[in-house]
Design a protein around this motif. Structure first.
Motif, PDB file in Angstrom:
ATOM      1  N   ALA A  96      -3.423 -14.733 -20.368  1.00 60.91           N
ATOM      2  CA  ALA A  96      -2.199 -14.745 -19.556  1.00 60.91           C
ATOM      3  C   ALA A  96      -1.552 -13.367 -19.548  1.00 60.91           C
ATOM      4  N   VAL A  97      -1.542 -12.711 -20.680  1.00 60.19           N
ATOM      5  CA  VAL A  97      -0.979 -11.355 -20.770  1.00 60.19           C
ATOM      6  C   VAL A  97      -1.823 -10.372 -19.949  1.00 60.19           C
ATOM      7  N   VAL A  98      -3.148 -10.509 -20.004  1.00 60.52           N
ATOM      8  CA  VAL A  98      -4.014  -9.620 -19.224  1.00 60.52           C
ATOM      9  C   VAL A  98      -3.771  -9.838 -17.730  1.00 60.52           C
ATOM     10  N   ALA A  99      -3.647 -11.085 -17.299  1.00 61.86           N
ATOM     11  CA  ALA A  99      -3.377 -11.367 -15.885  1.00 61.86           C
ATOM     12  C   ALA A  99      -2.051 -10.737 -15.469  1.00 61.86           C
ATOM     13  N   PHE A 100      -1.052 -10.848 -16.314  1.00 65.88           N
ATOM     14  CA  PHE A 100       0.251 -10.232 -16.033  1.00 65.88           C
ATOM     15  C   PHE A 100       0.115  -8.711 -15.963  1.00 65.88           C
ATOM     16  N   ALA A 101      -0.682  -8.145 -16.854  1.00 63.73           N
ATOM     17  CA  ALA A 101      -0.884  -6.695 -16.861  1.00 63.73           C
ATOM     18  C   ALA A 101      -1.582  -6.229 -15.581  1.00 63.73           C
ATOM     19  N   VAL A 102      -2.552  -6.990 -15.096  1.00 62.42           N
ATOM     20  CA  VAL A 102      -3.221  -6.637 -13.843  1.00 62.42           C
ATOM     21  C   VAL A 102      -2.190  -6.566 -12.713  1.00 62.42           C
ATOM     22  N   THR A 103      -1.258  -7.498 -12.722  1.00 55.88           N
ATOM     23  CA  THR A 103      -0.196  -7.493 -11.716  1.00 55.88           C
ATOM     24  C   THR A 103       0.557  -6.173 -11.745  1.00 55.88           C
ATOM     25  N   GLY A 104       0.978  -5.757 -12.937  1.00 54.10           N
ATOM     26  CA  GLY A 104       1.778  -4.542 -13.068  1.00 54.10           C
ATOM     27  C   GLY A 104       1.004  -3.257 -12.882  1.00 54.10           C
ATOM     28  N   VAL A 105      -0.258  -3.266 -13.275  1.00 56.38           N
ATOM     29  CA  VAL A 105      -1.049  -2.036 -13.243  1.00 56.38           C
ATOM     30  C   VAL A 105      -1.753  -1.837 -11.896  1.00 56.38           C
ATOM     31  N   VAL A 106      -2.139  -2.921 -11.243  1.00 62.03           N
ATOM     32  CA  VAL A 106      -2.899  -2.792  -9.997  1.00 62.03           C
ATOM     33  C   VAL A 106      -2.117  -3.293  -8.784  1.00 62.03           C
ATOM     34  N   ASN A 107      -1.738  -4.580  -8.787  1.00 62.37           N
ATOM     35  CA  ASN A 107      -1.168  -5.171  -7.580  1.00 62.37           C
ATOM     36  C   ASN A 107       0.178  -4.582  -7.183  1.00 62.37           C
ATOM     37  N   VAL A 108       1.077  -4.416  -8.131  1.00 62.07           N
ATOM     38  CA  VAL A 108       2.409  -3.890  -7.788  1.00 62.07           C
ATOM     39  C   VAL A 108       2.321  -2.453  -7.256  1.00 62.07           C
ATOM     40  N   PRO A 109       1.578  -1.543  -7.898  1.00 67.84           N
ATOM     41  CA  PRO A 109       1.474  -0.203  -7.307  1.00 67.84           C
ATOM     42  C   PRO A 109       0.860  -0.209  -5.901  1.00 67.84           C
ATOM     43  N   LEU A 110      -0.129  -1.058  -5.670  1.00 63.96           N
ATOM     44  CA  LEU A 110      -0.697  -1.165  -4.324  1.00 63.96           C
ATOM     45  C   LEU A 110       0.357  -1.687  -3.348  1.00 63.96           C
ATOM     46  N   ASN A 111       1.134  -2.673  -3.781  1.00 63.73           N
ATOM     47  CA  ASN A 111       2.215  -3.197  -2.934  1.00 63.73           C
ATOM     48  C   ASN A 111       3.227  -2.105  -2.610  1.00 63.73           C
ATOM     49  N   ASP A 112       3.577  -1.323  -3.612  1.00 64.24           N
ATOM     50  CA  ASP A 112       4.555  -0.244  -3.401  1.00 64.24           C
ATOM     51  C   ASP A 112       4.019   0.777  -2.402  1.00 64.24           C
ATOM     52  N   ARG A 113       2.747   1.124  -2.551  1.00 65.50           N
ATOM     53  CA  ARG A 113       2.138   2.081  -1.626  1.00 65.50           C
ATOM     54  C   ARG A 113       2.121   1.529  -0.201  1.00 65.50           C
ATOM     55  N   LEU A 114       1.757   0.257  -0.068  1.00 68.44           N
ATOM     56  CA  LEU A 114       1.736  -0.359   1.254  1.00 68.44           C
ATOM     57  C   LEU A 114       3.146  -0.433   1.830  1.00 68.44           C
ATOM     58  N   GLY A 115       4.125  -0.674   0.972  1.00 66.77           N
ATOM     59  CA  GLY A 115       5.511  -0.747   1.426  1.00 66.77           C
ATOM     60  C   GLY A 115       5.995   0.553   2.034  1.00 66.77           C
ATOM     61  N   ALA A 116       5.427   1.658   1.595  1.00 68.30           N
ATOM     62  CA  ALA A 116       5.824   2.978   2.112  1.00 68.30           C
ATOM     63  C   ALA A 116       4.985   3.397   3.322  1.00 68.30           C
ATOM     64  N   THR A 117       4.089   2.537   3.756  1.00 64.62           N
ATOM     65  CA  THR A 117       3.175   2.852   4.855  1.00 64.62           C
ATOM     66  C   THR A 117       3.794   2.485   6.196  1.00 64.62           C
ATOM     67  N   ASP A 118       3.626   3.350   7.155  1.00 62.56           N
ATOM     68  CA  ASP A 118       4.017   3.041   8.532  1.00 62.56           C
ATOM     69  C   ASP A 118       2.949   2.097   9.099  1.00 62.56           C
ATOM     70  N   PRO A 119       3.358   0.915   9.594  1.00 66.42           N
ATOM     71  CA  PRO A 119       2.362  -0.020  10.120  1.00 66.42           C
ATOM     72  C   PRO A 119       1.466   0.568  11.203  1.00 66.42           C
ATOM     73  N   SER A 120       1.929   1.603  11.895  1.00 65.97           N
ATOM     74  CA  SER A 120       1.080   2.223  12.920  1.00 65.97           C
ATOM     75  C   SER A 120      -0.152   2.894  12.296  1.00 65.97           C
ATOM     76  N   ASP A 121      -0.128   3.101  10.984  1.00 67.49           N
ATOM     77  CA  ASP A 121      -1.271   3.652  10.257  1.00 67.49           C
ATOM     78  C   ASP A 121      -2.107   2.525   9.635  1.00 67.49           C
ATOM     79  N   GLY A 122      -1.945   1.310  10.164  1.00 68.06           N
ATOM     80  CA  GLY A 122      -2.606   0.137   9.605  1.00 68.06           C
ATOM     81  C   GLY A 122      -4.115   0.202   9.602  1.00 68.06           C
ATOM     82  N   ALA A 123      -4.717   0.839  10.604  1.00 61.35           N
ATOM     83  CA  ALA A 123      -6.182   0.903  10.665  1.00 61.35           C
ATOM     84  C   ALA A 123      -6.759   1.607   9.450  1.00 61.35           C
ATOM     85  N   ARG A 124      -6.024   2.553   8.885  1.00 56.22           N
ATOM     86  CA  ARG A 124      -6.460   3.235   7.671  1.00 56.22           C
ATOM     87  C   ARG A 124      -5.942   2.515   6.435  1.00 56.22           C
TER      88      ARG A 124
END
Length: 154
Positions: free
Chosen positions: A92-120
């Motif tokens: 359970a701790v490892v699953a939580f860590a994956v969230t913080g180490v991988v998914n959240v940073p990817l979400n943050d990066r996507l959040g800063a993306t202009d949707p017009s750059d969606g193809a990339r």
């Protein structure tokens, strides 16, 4: 049934519920978003990511992890089924860590993306995010199973 056993049961259900959210994303949400034009997929996931850290989901995500750890501690203290309890809490701790180490940073990066750059942006996001989400789902389901096993008397 003692308090430590009830704690393991509640932890197992909470971890399974959290894993269920991850399973839903892995099995159909990300696929459905992938069927959209990339700019629309980016917009949709940005909207999901703005809503995801709601009090209810954060309580489930953080609470299930804490309950798993508390259940393992309870098993150790009471002489319960320590191995599956500790293994379940660890996963359970490892699953939580994956969230913080991988998914959240990817979400943050996507959040800063202009949707017009969606193809990339969408393919660069969706593949790694979904693989990490598969891991969270699998870890969570295995954790829930181990915690449930720990709750059953030997």
């Amino acid at each position: 049934m003692g308090g430590a056993t009830w704690l393991l049961v509640v932890a197992s259900v909470a971890v399974a519920a959290t894993a269920g959210v991850f399973v839903a994303f892995s099995t159909f949400v990300m696929r459905a978003l992938g069927d959209l034009p990339p700019a629309d997929a980016v917009r949709a996931m940005q909207a999901v990511n703005r809503r995801a850290p709601s009090p209810a989901f954060m309580a489930l995500l953080v609470g299930s992890t804490l309950l798993a750890v508390a259940g393992a501690v309870g098993a150790v203290v009471t002489g319960g089924r320590v191995v599956p309890a500790v293994a379940g809490a660890f996963l359970a701790v490892v699953a939580f860590a994956v969230t913080g180490v991988v998914n959240v940073p990817l979400n943050d990066r996507l959040g800063a993306t202009d949707p017009s750059d969606g193809a990339r942006a969408w393919p660069a996001y969706a593949g790694p995010w979904t693989r990490a989400n598969h891991a969270r789902a699998g870890l969570g389901l295995l954790s829930a199973l181990l915690l449930a096993m720990a709750a059953v008397p030997a």
